[in-house]
Enzyme design. Structure first.
Site, PDB file in Angstrom:
ATOM      1  CE  LYS A 284       0.959   4.673   8.484  1.00  0.00           C
ATOM      2  NZ  LYS A 284       1.013   3.984   7.221  1.00  0.00           N
TER       3      LYS A 284
ATOM      4  CE1 TYR B 205      -3.623   2.607   0.621  1.00  0.00           C
ATOM      5  CE2 TYR B 205      -2.346   3.286   2.537  1.00  0.00           C
ATOM      6  CZ  TYR B 205      -3.388   3.509   1.643  1.00  0.00           C
ATOM      7  OH  TYR B 205      -4.179   4.622   1.774  1.00  0.00           O
TER       8      TYR B 205
ATOM      9  CG  ASP C 101       5.768   3.622   0.927  1.00  0.00           C
ATOM     10  OD1 ASP C 101       6.060   4.271   1.964  1.00  0.00           O
ATOM     11  OD2 ASP C 101       4.607   3.533   0.487  1.00  0.00           O
TER      12      ASP C 101
HETATM   13  C1  LIG Z   1       0.360   4.533   5.864  1.00  0.00           C
HETATM   14  C2  LIG Z   1       1.114   4.316   4.603  1.00  0.00           C
HETATM   15  C3  LIG Z   1       1.017   5.194   3.514  1.00  0.00           C
HETATM   16  C4  LIG Z   1       0.037   6.338   3.484  1.00  0.00           C
HETATM   17  O1  LIG Z   1       0.308   7.273   4.470  1.00  0.00           O
HETATM   18  P1  LIG Z   1      -0.876   8.270   4.935  1.00  0.00           P
HETATM   19  O2  LIG Z   1      -0.204   9.165   5.902  1.00  0.00           O
HETATM   20  O3  LIG Z   1      -1.939   7.401   5.510  1.00  0.00           O
HETATM   21  O4  LIG Z   1      -1.335   8.987   3.714  1.00  0.00           O
HETATM   22  C5  LIG Z   1       1.836   4.995   2.428  1.00  0.00           C
HETATM   23  N1  LIG Z   1       2.702   3.964   2.395  1.00  0.00           N
HETATM   24  C6  LIG Z   1       2.823   3.092   3.416  1.00  0.00           C
HETATM   25  C7  LIG Z   1       3.819   1.994   3.327  1.00  0.00           C
HETATM   26  C8  LIG Z   1       2.013   3.226   4.538  1.00  0.00           C
HETATM   27  O5  LIG Z   1       2.107   2.323   5.527  1.00  0.00           O
END
Ligand SMILES: *Cc1c(COP(=O)(O)O)cnc(C)c1O
Length: 428
Positions: free
Chosen positions: A266, A144, A238
């Site tokens: 995060k 994701y 990511d």
């Molecule tokens: C949470 C997440 C996102 C999206 O981040 P948001 O702050 O929710 O937009 C993108 N990539 C990864 C791997 C994530 O865990």
């Protein structure tokens, strides 16, 4: 457990907010039951509006590595608030946080701050496309990367095909540039490179946390690096979830593979909305206003959010043993739960990376999304409901990662394992 107030709050919210929530996974749709409305967090605990207390293994879906209401983060935020909420002009806090990120991540020479992980990834991909002058990207099934259009794709017929939109509202024209490959399967990536000679980048969660916890194999990442180099494509890690969660120095430090760009989120915001993307100098120099690739944000680098992130990263750097301590606790937790499940004939697949932990109700090891998807979701839902009733707050989906924060004690871990024994006994 009395949840009367949460029940009526959810009903009221649902009248005004689609599904009663501002992010879908919060609605408990995949496990059933009613989401708890939270009035307060306290260290390792969540307290709902009916005054039930839960040991929190979600920690705001990752950001709160020091738990709720960490004193130093709270103090930094309060201090920043007193100077004003936003200026739309540079502040010293941005340079300070940038300095932390650049000095922690070997692969990052320059960094740009945004307000969410979604924005970070969307911008990093635009930069990769601008830098390479190419349009197509490769992503992996089960990873994701936020909710921007070109990343909301699902597998077509067979892997290594151009993706189909996974949501109405996303034009197929937008996702036709996204090729889907299978996690931990280098042959599927090779197929993508055969299919398109216009690949700008490969984006991957090097420690996938959004199909449950499924780390990439070291060898696989090394092969990805080679493929990207051979084809002139960029490799993007990511690390919105795994950054400052699995280890301090990034997945690159434990996998041995160096990406061209990294996206963060995060933990980097310490609980405030912050995302970031950074990488090699000559790539980052393509970003506006230094270069032609446009990217902007009214609240980007917001001073209150920067203060929270800075306090979090500084505290992480001061506690050099933190990740090994959290990893030990996470390991004890999943090993304990695995043994408790086994006593009832239930098989769990478990894994841990630093403060991230995962467990699948699955009889065979999980290396990719189709393995994860074969898990027993009904059993997971029963486990989730049982643990919640016992006062332990786990993510409400089999396809999420668990998080240990520094406020979780060994005693709490043992209590969680004891509770899991009772729950497995009931649901077996
Ligand atoms: C949470 C997440 C996102 C999206 O981040 P948001 O702050 O929710 O937009 C993108 N990539 C990864 C791997 C994530 O865990």
């Amino acid at each position: 457990m009395n949840i009367t107030k949460s029940l009526s709050a959810f009903e009221a919210a649902s009248q005004l907010i689609p599904g009663g929530v501002n992010s879908p996974v919060r609605a408990f749709a995949s496990v059933g039951g009613t989401p708890r409305f939270i009035k307060e967090g306290e260290g390792a605990y969540l307290i709902d509006i009916d005054n039930n207390r839960y040991v929190d293994y979600v920690q705001s879906w990752g950001p709160l590595i020091f738990g709720h209401k960490d004193e130093s983060i709270e103090a930094a935020v309060i201090d920043a608030v007193k100077h004003g909420l936003s200026f739309g002009a540079p502040t010293l806090a941005e340079t300070k946080l940038a300095h932390e990120v650049v000095s922690i991540y070997n692969s990052i020479d320059k960094v740009r701050f945004v307000s969410s992980g979604t924005e970070a990834v969307m911008s990093a991909i635009r930069l990769a496309r601008g830098y390479t002058g190419r349009d197509d990207i490769i992503k992996f099934e089960g990873c994701y990367h936020g909710h921007s259009d070109s990343l909301l794709v699902q597998a077509g017929s067979g892997a290594a095909t151009f993706g189909n939109p996974s949501s109405p509202g996303v034009p197929a024209d937008f996702t036709k540039h996204t090729l889907l490959a299978t996690y931990n399967d280098i042959e599927s990536v090779k197929k993508c490179f055969e299919q398109s000679h216009d690949i700008a980048c490969v984006i991957i969660e090097p420690i996938a946390g959004n199909m449950g916890l499924v780390p990439a194999h070291k060898e696989f990442l090394a092969q990805l690096r080679e493929l990207c180099d051979a084809h002139g494509a960029l490799l993007i890690f990511d690390e919105v979830m795994s950054g400052f969660r699995a280890t301090l120095y990034g997945a690159e430090s434990i996998t041995g593979t160096t990406p061209d760009l990294v996206t963060l989120g995060k933990v980097i915001g310490g609980g405030m909305p912050v995302g970031a993307f950074g990488g090699r100098l000559e790539i980052m120099q393509q970003l506006s206003p230094e270069g032609p690739v446009y990217q902007a944000g009214t609240l980007s680098g917001n001073p209150v959010a920067m203060a929270a992130g800075l306090a979090a990263l500084q505290k992480l750097k001061q506690h050099s043993k933190l990740f090994s301590v959290l990893q030990k606790r996470a390991t004890r937790l999943v090993e304990g739960m695995k043994a408790a499940a086994m006593e009832q004939g239930i098989v769990l697949q478990t894994d841990v990376r630093g403060s991230m932990f995962g467990f699948f109700f699955n009889t065979t090891p999980v290396h990719n999304f189709s393995d994860a998807a074969a898990s027993d979701l009904e059993m997971f839902a029963a486990f989730h409901a049982g643990m919640l009733e016992e006062g332990f707050y786990f993510a409400c989906s089999q396809f999420e990662t668990g998080f240990i924060c520094s406020a979780i004690t060994d005693t709490m871990i043992e209590e969680t394992i004891e509770a899991s024994k009772r729950v497995f006994e009931r649901i077996a």
